[in-house]
Write a protein that holds these residues in place. Structure first.
Motif, PDB file in Angstrom:
ATOM      1  N   LYS A  29       3.403  10.233  -9.240  1.00  0.00           N
ATOM      2  CA  LYS A  29       2.753   9.195  -8.432  1.00  0.00           C
ATOM      3  C   LYS A  29       2.397   7.974  -9.278  1.00  0.00           C
ATOM      4  CE  LYS A  29       1.085  12.652  -5.215  1.00  0.00           C
ATOM      5  NZ  LYS A  29      -0.074  13.340  -4.617  1.00  0.00           N
ATOM      6  N   THR A  30       1.978   8.207 -10.507  1.00  0.00           N
ATOM      7  CA  THR A  30       1.707   7.089 -11.414  1.00  0.00           C
ATOM      8  C   THR A  30       2.984   6.294 -11.658  1.00  0.00           C
ATOM      9  OG1 THR A  30      -0.104   8.291 -12.464  1.00  0.00           O
ATOM     10  CG2 THR A  30       0.846   6.468 -13.710  1.00  0.00           C
ATOM     11  N   GLY A  31       4.100   6.987 -11.805  1.00  0.00           N
ATOM     12  CA  GLY A  31       5.388   6.316 -11.954  1.00  0.00           C
ATOM     13  C   GLY A  31       5.744   5.497 -10.735  1.00  0.00           C
ATOM     14  N   HIS A  32       5.396   5.995  -9.559  1.00  0.00           N
ATOM     15  CA  HIS A  32       5.653   5.240  -8.333  1.00  0.00           C
ATOM     16  C   HIS A  32       4.820   3.960  -8.319  1.00  0.00           C
ATOM     17  CE1 HIS A  32       7.130   9.081  -6.072  1.00  0.00           C
ATOM     18  NE2 HIS A  32       7.971   8.685  -7.014  1.00  0.00           N
ATOM     19  N   CYS A  33       3.594   4.051  -8.808  1.00  0.00           N
ATOM     20  CA  CYS A  33       2.753   2.843  -8.897  1.00  0.00           C
ATOM     21  C   CYS A  33       3.375   1.832  -9.855  1.00  0.00           C
ATOM     22  CB  CYS A  33       1.346   3.209  -9.351  1.00  0.00           C
ATOM     23  SG  CYS A  33       0.411   4.183  -8.152  1.00  0.00           S
ATOM     24  N   ARG A  34       3.895   2.322 -10.966  1.00  0.00           N
ATOM     25  CA  ARG A  34       4.555   1.419 -11.924  1.00  0.00           C
ATOM     26  C   ARG A  34       5.774   0.765 -11.294  1.00  0.00           C
ATOM     27  NH1 ARG A  34       3.240   5.413 -15.537  1.00  0.00           N
ATOM     28  NH2 ARG A  34       5.314   6.354 -15.519  1.00  0.00           N
ATOM     29  N   ALA A  35       6.508   1.523 -10.476  1.00  0.00           N
ATOM     30  CA  ALA A  35       7.715   0.975  -9.839  1.00  0.00           C
ATOM     31  C   ALA A  35       7.361  -0.190  -8.916  1.00  0.00           C
ATOM     32  CB  ALA A  35       8.442   2.067  -9.058  1.00  0.00           C
ATOM     33  N   VAL A  36       6.230  -0.107  -8.254  1.00  0.00           N
ATOM     34  CA  VAL A  36       5.792  -1.178  -7.347  1.00  0.00           C
ATOM     35  C   VAL A  36       5.187  -2.330  -8.158  1.00  0.00           C
ATOM     36  CG1 VAL A  36       4.156  -1.739  -5.504  1.00  0.00           C
ATOM     37  CG2 VAL A  36       5.517   0.347  -5.377  1.00  0.00           C
ATOM     38  N   ARG A  84       8.886  -0.280   3.107  1.00  0.00           N
ATOM     39  CA  ARG A  84       9.788  -1.018   2.229  1.00  0.00           C
ATOM     40  C   ARG A  84      10.631  -0.060   1.413  1.00  0.00           C
ATOM     41  NH1 ARG A  84      10.107  -6.315   0.601  1.00  0.00           N
ATOM     42  NH2 ARG A  84       9.433  -6.441   2.733  1.00  0.00           N
ATOM     43  N   ALA A  85      10.048   1.105   1.066  1.00  0.00           N
ATOM     44  CA  ALA A  85      10.781   2.064   0.242  1.00  0.00           C
ATOM     45  C   ALA A  85      10.204   3.456   0.441  1.00  0.00           C
ATOM     46  CB  ALA A  85      10.690   1.672  -1.236  1.00  0.00           C
ATOM     47  N   LEU A  86      11.007   4.426   0.085  1.00  0.00           N
ATOM     48  CA  LEU A  86      10.587   5.819  -0.007  1.00  0.00           C
ATOM     49  C   LEU A  86      10.790   6.196  -1.468  1.00  0.00           C
ATOM     50  CD1 LEU A  86       9.826   8.633   1.033  1.00  0.00           C
ATOM     51  CD2 LEU A  86      12.252   8.956   1.627  1.00  0.00           C
ATOM     52  N   LEU A  87       9.700   6.472  -2.160  1.00  0.00           N
ATOM     53  CA  LEU A  87       9.762   6.825  -3.577  1.00  0.00           C
ATOM     54  C   LEU A  87       9.698   8.339  -3.707  1.00  0.00           C
ATOM     55  CD1 LEU A  87       7.250   4.113  -4.835  1.00  0.00           C
ATOM     56  CD2 LEU A  87       9.744   3.986  -4.758  1.00  0.00           C
ATOM     57  N   VAL A 105      14.154   5.939  -6.070  1.00  0.00           N
ATOM     58  CA  VAL A 105      13.901   5.199  -4.850  1.00  0.00           C
ATOM     59  C   VAL A 105      15.030   5.524  -3.896  1.00  0.00           C
ATOM     60  CG1 VAL A 105      13.651   2.925  -3.816  1.00  0.00           C
ATOM     61  CG2 VAL A 105      12.764   3.348  -6.107  1.00  0.00           C
ATOM     62  N   ALA A 106      14.650   5.978  -2.728  1.00  0.00           N
ATOM     63  CA  ALA A 106      15.653   6.217  -1.691  1.00  0.00           C
ATOM     64  C   ALA A 106      15.852   4.894  -1.001  1.00  0.00           C
ATOM     65  CB  ALA A 106      15.151   7.277  -0.711  1.00  0.00           C
ATOM     66  N   HIS A 107      16.952   4.244  -1.298  1.00  0.00           N
ATOM     67  CA  HIS A 107      17.198   2.893  -0.812  1.00  0.00           C
ATOM     68  C   HIS A 107      17.401   2.857   0.687  1.00  0.00           C
ATOM     69  CE1 HIS A 107      17.321   1.142  -4.736  1.00  0.00           C
ATOM     70  NE2 HIS A 107      18.022   2.174  -5.133  1.00  0.00           N
ATOM     71  N   GLY A 108      17.107   1.711   1.259  1.00  0.00           N
ATOM     72  CA  GLY A 108      17.237   1.512   2.688  1.00  0.00           C
ATOM     73  C   GLY A 108      15.871   1.543   3.336  1.00  0.00           C
ATOM     74  N   VAL A 147       0.880  -1.161   0.000  1.00  0.00           N
ATOM     75  CA  VAL A 147       0.000   0.000   0.000  1.00  0.00           C
ATOM     76  C   VAL A 147       0.920   1.213   0.000  1.00  0.00           C
ATOM     77  CG1 VAL A 147      -1.785   1.312   1.211  1.00  0.00           C
ATOM     78  CG2 VAL A 147      -1.860  -1.199   1.206  1.00  0.00           C
ATOM     79  N   ILE A 148       0.765   2.059  -1.021  1.00  0.00           N
ATOM     80  CA  ILE A 148       1.571   3.271  -1.126  1.00  0.00           C
ATOM     81  C   ILE A 148       0.812   4.412  -0.460  1.00  0.00           C
ATOM     82  CG2 ILE A 148       2.639   4.953  -2.655  1.00  0.00           C
ATOM     83  CD1 ILE A 148       2.942   2.815  -4.763  1.00  0.00           C
ATOM     84  N   PHE A 149       1.520   5.150   0.393  1.00  0.00           N
ATOM     85  CA  PHE A 149       0.947   6.300   1.085  1.00  0.00           C
ATOM     86  C   PHE A 149       1.636   7.573   0.616  1.00  0.00           C
ATOM     87  CE2 PHE A 149       0.309   2.735   3.946  1.00  0.00           C
ATOM     88  CZ  PHE A 149      -1.015   2.877   4.296  1.00  0.00           C
ATOM     89  N   ASP A 150       0.844   8.533   0.183  1.00  0.00           N
ATOM     90  CA  ASP A 150       1.370   9.842  -0.188  1.00  0.00           C
ATOM     91  C   ASP A 150       1.737  10.596   1.081  1.00  0.00           C
ATOM     92  OD1 ASP A 150       1.870  12.151  -1.903  1.00  0.00           O
ATOM     93  OD2 ASP A 150       0.061  12.976  -1.003  1.00  0.00           O
ATOM     94  N   LEU A 151       2.883  11.232   1.084  1.00  0.00           N
ATOM     95  CA  LEU A 151       3.362  11.942   2.272  1.00  0.00           C
ATOM     96  C   LEU A 151       2.728  13.315   2.465  1.00  0.00           C
ATOM     97  CD1 LEU A 151       7.111  11.017   2.336  1.00  0.00           C
ATOM     98  CD2 LEU A 151       5.564  10.913   4.258  1.00  0.00           C
TER      99      LEU A 151
END
Length: 193
Positions: free
Chosen positions: A112-119, A95-98, A188-191, A8-12
Motif C-alpha cells: 500500500k505504501t508503494g501504491h501511495c508512491r505510485a500516485v 483512474r487506476a486499479l493498483l 497498475v492494471a491499466h484502463g 483518494v486511494i481506497f483499499d478494496l
C-alpha cells in the motif's frame, strides 16, 4: 494526471469488498500448499459482498471532485475480475486499479505504501479499513484515514478533511523522500476501472 487533480486511494478488501465468506479457504484444513489456498480464495474475488456505506463514501468523494484510485494487495492476475466487480457493483470509475506485482511478497502495508508512491504528489488521502495500516501509513508521512472515520462525516467535514491533504501535501512529500530508498513496486492494471 493534471496538476489540479487530487487522488483518494481506497483499499478494496475489507474496505469496499467483503470476502469473509471465503476466508475458510485460507485457514487450516485445506489440502495442498498455502499458495494453492490463496489461488482458490482469489477465484472468488468477483463474488465479494459490497460494503455499502463505504461505496457511498467513494461516491461522495468522487462527487466532491476527487479522483478515486483503487488499491488491492490481490495479485495483478485478479485485476480483470476486480475491475468487473467494481463496475458491476456501481463504484465510480477510478483512474487506476493498483495491484500487487507478480512475485511481490512484501507485507500488505508495504504494498500500500508503494501504491501511495505510485500516485505521488497527486495523493490527498489513503483510505483503509485497518487501523494498524492507517497508523503505519501516517507514521510514514502518508495522510491516511479509516473508512469508519470518513464514512461518518458530513459533506462539509469530508471536503475539509480531504482538502487538508492538498495543502502542503505531507503525503506526497513523505513518499517522495523515501522513494529513493524504496523503489516503486506494484502493478497498475491499466484502463479505466
Amino acid at each position: 494526471m493534471s496538476g489540479s487533480e487530487r487522488v483518494v486511494i481506497f483499499d478494496l478488501d475489507g474496505g469496499l469488498a467483503d470476502l469473509s465468506a471465503f476466508a475458510h479457504l485460507l485457514t487450516g484444513g485445506w489440502e495442498g500448499s498455502r499458495r494453492q489456498a490463496w489461488q482458490r480464495f482469489f477465484e472468488h474475488v468477483g463474488q465479494a459482498a459490497v460494503i455499502e456505506p463505504n461505496r457511498d463514501l467513494v461516491e461522495a468523494v468522487a462527487g466532491l471532485g476527487f479522483v478515486p484510485v483503487y488499491s488491492t494487495t490481490r495479485p495483478i492476475s485478479c485485476a480483470g475480475q476486480t475491475r468487473r466487480w467494481l463496475g458491476e457493483n456501481g463504484f465510480p470509475p477510478g483512474r487506476a486499479l493498483l495491484c500487487r506485482a507478480r512475485g511481490d511478497h512484501r507485507a500488505a502495508v508495504e504494498v500500500k505504501t508503494g501504491h501511495c508512491r505510485a500516485v505521488g504528489r497527486w495523493l490527498s488521502v489513503f483510505v483503509d479499513d485497518e487501523s494498524e495500516t492507517v497508523d503505519a501509513l501516517q507514521s510514514g508521512g502518508v495522510r491516511a484515514h479509516s473508512f469508519d472515520v470518513l464514512s461518518g462525516m458530513g459533506v462539509r467535514d469530508l471536503r475539509a478533511t480531504l482538502a487538508a491533504g492538498e495543502r502542503g501535501s505531507t503525503a506526497a512529500k513523505g513518499v517522495r523522500r523515501r522513494s529513493a530508498v524504496h523503489r516503486r513496486r506494484g502493478a497498475v492494471a491499466h484502463g479505466a476501472v
